[in-house]
Each structure stands twice: as C-alpha cells, then as structure tokens.
Design a protein around this motif. Structure first.
Motif, PDB file in Angstrom:
ATOM      1  N   ARG A 178      68.656  88.331  41.507  1.00  0.00           N
ATOM      2  CA  ARG A 178      68.577  87.072  42.456  1.00  0.00           C
ATOM      3  C   ARG A 178      69.901  86.259  42.526  1.00  0.00           C
ATOM      4  NH1 ARG A 178      66.509  86.354  47.743  1.00  0.00           N
ATOM      5  NH2 ARG A 178      67.711  84.504  48.356  1.00  0.00           N
ATOM      6  N   PRO A 179      70.408  86.073  41.218  1.00  0.00           N
ATOM      7  CA  PRO A 179      71.660  85.411  41.100  1.00  0.00           C
ATOM      8  C   PRO A 179      72.857  86.095  41.658  1.00  0.00           C
ATOM      9  CG  PRO A 179      70.389  84.998  39.090  1.00  0.00           C
ATOM     10  CD  PRO A 179      69.680  86.139  39.809  1.00  0.00           C
ATOM     11  N   THR A 180      72.938  87.412  41.428  1.00  0.00           N
ATOM     12  CA  THR A 180      74.149  88.153  42.064  1.00  0.00           C
ATOM     13  C   THR A 180      73.774  88.111  43.484  1.00  0.00           C
ATOM     14  OG1 THR A 180      73.859  89.601  40.125  1.00  0.00           O
ATOM     15  CG2 THR A 180      74.957  90.571  42.190  1.00  0.00           C
ATOM     16  N   PHE A 181      72.708  88.453  44.119  1.00  0.00           N
ATOM     17  CA  PHE A 181      72.517  88.508  45.532  1.00  0.00           C
ATOM     18  C   PHE A 181      73.120  87.025  46.069  1.00  0.00           C
ATOM     19  CE2 PHE A 181      70.136  87.454  49.355  1.00  0.00           C
ATOM     20  CZ  PHE A 181      70.310  88.591  49.841  1.00  0.00           C
ATOM     21  N   ASP A 182      72.569  85.827  45.417  1.00  0.00           N
ATOM     22  CA  ASP A 182      72.860  84.502  46.012  1.00  0.00           C
ATOM     23  C   ASP A 182      74.578  84.239  46.004  1.00  0.00           C
ATOM     24  OD1 ASP A 182      70.017  84.042  46.673  1.00  0.00           O
ATOM     25  OD2 ASP A 182      70.046  82.910  44.673  1.00  0.00           O
ATOM     26  N   ALA A 183      75.264  84.722  44.709  1.00  0.00           N
ATOM     27  CA  ALA A 183      76.470  84.498  44.658  1.00  0.00           C
ATOM     28  C   ALA A 183      77.231  85.427  45.686  1.00  0.00           C
ATOM     29  CB  ALA A 183      77.105  84.998  43.239  1.00  0.00           C
TER      30      ALA A 183
END
Length: 406
Positions: free
Chosen positions: A46-51
């Motif tokens: 999820r952090p990769t997606f949000d970034a």
C-alpha cells in the motif's frame, strides 16, 4: 442584467469544470476499488501504491479518451494516408547515423558484450535506441502513473492500459522511484521506450549494479534492447535484409512473411542485390521474404526472419526498415536506398479503408480495413489488379480507390 449575461456566458465553462471535478472523483474511486486490489495481488504494498498516485490527476490532453458517460468517437476518418518515404527524411537519417557512430565508439565495450550474450549486432541496438529516444537525448516528459492511470480509467483501450498500470506499480515496488518513471504519452518507459510489461519481462542490467535502470543507464538500455530482440526471435549470424532490384517478371504479390523461399531461389528468379553485389554466401541457403513497403513505387527488399524480430519491437514495416538501414549507415557507411520513393497520391485513411472493405468483399485478406497499407493489403491490390487485367503496382492510389469503390 450585466450580471445575468456574465453568468450565462460563463455557465458552460463552469459546468465543464464541475463535470471534470466529478470525473476526477470517480478516478480516485476507480484507483482504490479496481486497481488497488489487482496491484495487491501482485505483491504491491500500500505505501508503494499511495506514493505512485500521490498528487496524480487525470491528464485531459491525452488522445483517445472516453470520459465516463460518453460514447467513443469514430476519430481518424479524415486522417491522411501516409507515404512510406516520409519516414526516411534526410535530417532523421543523417542525425541518427551521425550520433549513432559516436555512440558506437563510446559504448563499444558494452555493445560487444551484449552482442556476445544475445547475438544481436550493436548497430541494430543503436538503430533502435536512436529511433526511440535519440540515444537518450530526447525528452521523456510524462509521469507514467498519470498517463496509464488516465488511459486505464478512460480510454478506448482501457483494459490494456490498466494491465500496464499494474505492471508499472510492480516496477515501483521493485525499487524504482515513482516520480522518476518517466514515459511517453502512451506510457512507454525510458530510453528504450518499453511498456511496463515489457520492462518486467526483458529489462536487463548492463552495468552490473544489480538493477535495470532504463532511464539513466546507457548500459542497461543497450542490454535491455538486445535482450528484447533475442527473446523475440533474432537469429544470430544473419543480417536483417538487403535492398534488391525486382524484375518485371517477378510479381509484387509474392510479398510477405508467409511466402518465403531461400535467398538462393530469389536470386535464381533474378532478384539481385542493388549495385551488383552478391548476397553473402552464408545467407544463400537461408529463408528470405520479399518486402515492398511502397509496392512497385519504391525500394524493394529481401528480408530475413530478423526483420520480423524488429517488427516485434514496433509492428510497422517502415520502422523495422529504418532501424536496419540506420544500423547499416552506422557500421558500413552506406548511403540512401538506390531506388527512390515514388510519388504517393493524396488519400485519406478512410478512402483506403473503403477500398480494403471492397477487396474483402471480393475474397481478399487485407489484414483488416484500417486505412493502412500493410503487406496483405499491398499484395491484395496487386492480385486484384492482375485479375482485372491491370499492371500490378501493389499499392493504393487514387485510381485504385476509385475503381474499387465506385
């Protein structure tokens, strides 16, 4: 009254702005509800997606968009039918060859190593690199997540671009900085212009640092192009093709990758290299294919299976021909094709498509009524011309279109 008039004048723009805002909201919902679950299944955190989507909005200037609630437009009906010779403009050829020779010296060791590993000659890799990004000098301005997000959400090929968007997220998950993943307006990445799925399948580490950086590393770019071609059928030890003279006794309807014969057989039919040079002895037993990008109105070629490996990079005949020719100019110093490009009548793609539909109705396989003159259309025109007592040209003209569609 003035205020009312002003409101009436501004109302369409205000409504359009509100409509766009609503679509932007739908876009964010689509990312969370449709894209995120697919990305998570491939291992994207999820952090990769949000970034990746931080600050990303729709790019309304991209072509072929279909906003929610709107029907696709036909588009392209008035587009001009392109003359193949335009692809070979003087500036493009000279620039690609001149800079290519410099790059051949600068990256000689890497090119040689990649050729040993893949069988793909350095001059061919340089031809593609030059065409795709000017050897890394062309600006690659777009944010891939904005491009693929926009096209995945609202384009005429939404499913395809959504798949590529998920692939781009996988690249970011593997360590690429999302804002550094610059692309073309179609989502092609970096110096070799790989779509994200091709990056995942074929990007290679050419400088030994453990990653494939096709944006900043020339060595990785060279290795990635070579790997791609090797995996798409490049035959080591064979050339891409040769310009030839086509005798009147050899029909232009013999063109195509499904009508191959040995190069020795072509030579026995009187199809010879231009300038009187012999075909290399090593090529004589190998299969070759007649290729006439402008029918009998332009240069003729006998190409090898490697020509069709080049077409796996870009499906255009003239693209593959440009790459091979620029590679030859880089390494061998060859000049222009011996035969010139003849004049091409001014036509619309819709005119050519109408002629293609008529040929289909007569039982010919034209490869689809798309307004383009691929080899199936070219030879279908020639077969129709022969059947109706005309001289075979194997290329669209105003007379051909009129005769077929009247």
């Amino acid at each position: 009254m003035r205020i009312l008039i002003l409101i009436l004048l501004l109302w369409p723009a205000m409504a359009f702005s509100q409509s766009r805002a609503a679509v932007e909201g739908q876009f964010r919902g689509w990312l969370d509800q449709a894209v995120w679950p697919r990305a998570a299944q491939t291992g994207v955190a999820r952090p990769t997606f949000d970034a990746a989507f931080a600050g990303v909005t729709l790019n309304w200037d991209l072509p072929d968009l279909v906003p929610p609630g709107m029907a696709p437009t036909g588009g392209g009906g008035q587009a001009e039918f392109g003359a193949p010779g335009r692809y070979f403009d003087r500036g493009g050829l000279d620039g690609a060859a001149s800079v290519g020779r410099q790059m051949a010296q600068t990256h000689a060791a890497t090119l040689a190593a990649v050729e040993r590993a893949t069988g793909v000659p350095g001059r061919i890799i340089l031809g593609i690199w030059g065409r795709e990004s000017g050897y890394g000098r062309a600006e690659i301005p777009h944010d891939v997540f904005q491009v693929l997000g926009t096209k995945g959400f609202m384009s005429t090929r939404a499913a395809y671009f959504t798949d590529e968007l998920v692939a781009a997220l996988q690249i970011a998950q593997a360590g690429a900085a999302p804002r550094g993943m610059k692309s073309s307006w179609a989502g092609a990445l970096g110096q070799p212009q790989f779509m994200p799925s091709n990056y995942l399948a074929h990007a290679a580490d050419g400088d030994g640092d453990g990653r494939a950086d096709i944006w900043g590393s020339e060595a990785d770019t060279i290795a990635s192009i070579g790997t791609y071609l090797a995996r798409h059928g490049w035959v080591p030890g064979r050339d891409w093709g040769f310009e030839v003279t086509l005798p009147a006794t050899v029909s232009c309807t013999l063109e195509g990758p499904d009508q191959g014969r040995t190069i020795a057989d072509w030579a026995a039919m009187g199809v010879n290299r231009v300038g009187g040079a012999a075909f290399p002895a090593s090529e004589m037993p190998g299969v070759g294919f007649l290729m006439l990008p402008a029918g009998r109105t332009g240069p003729a070629f006998v190409v090898t299976p490697n020509f069709y490996a080049l077409k796996e990079y870009n499906t255009s005949d003239v693209y593959a021909l440009f790459v091979g020719h620029v590679g030859d100019r880089i390494q061998y110093g060859v000049s222009d094709f011996t035969a010139g490009w003849g004049a091409v009548d001014t036509l619309r793609r819709s005119d050519v498509a109408a002629a293609q539909r008529r040929l289909e109705g007569l039982g010919h396989d034209v490869g689809g009524a798309d307004g383009l003159a691929g080899f199936k259309t070219r030879r279908s025109i020639g077969r129709w011309q022969a059947a109706t007592g005309q001289a075979e040209t194997c290329f669209p003209s105003a007379a051909v279109v009129t005769a077929l569609t009247r």
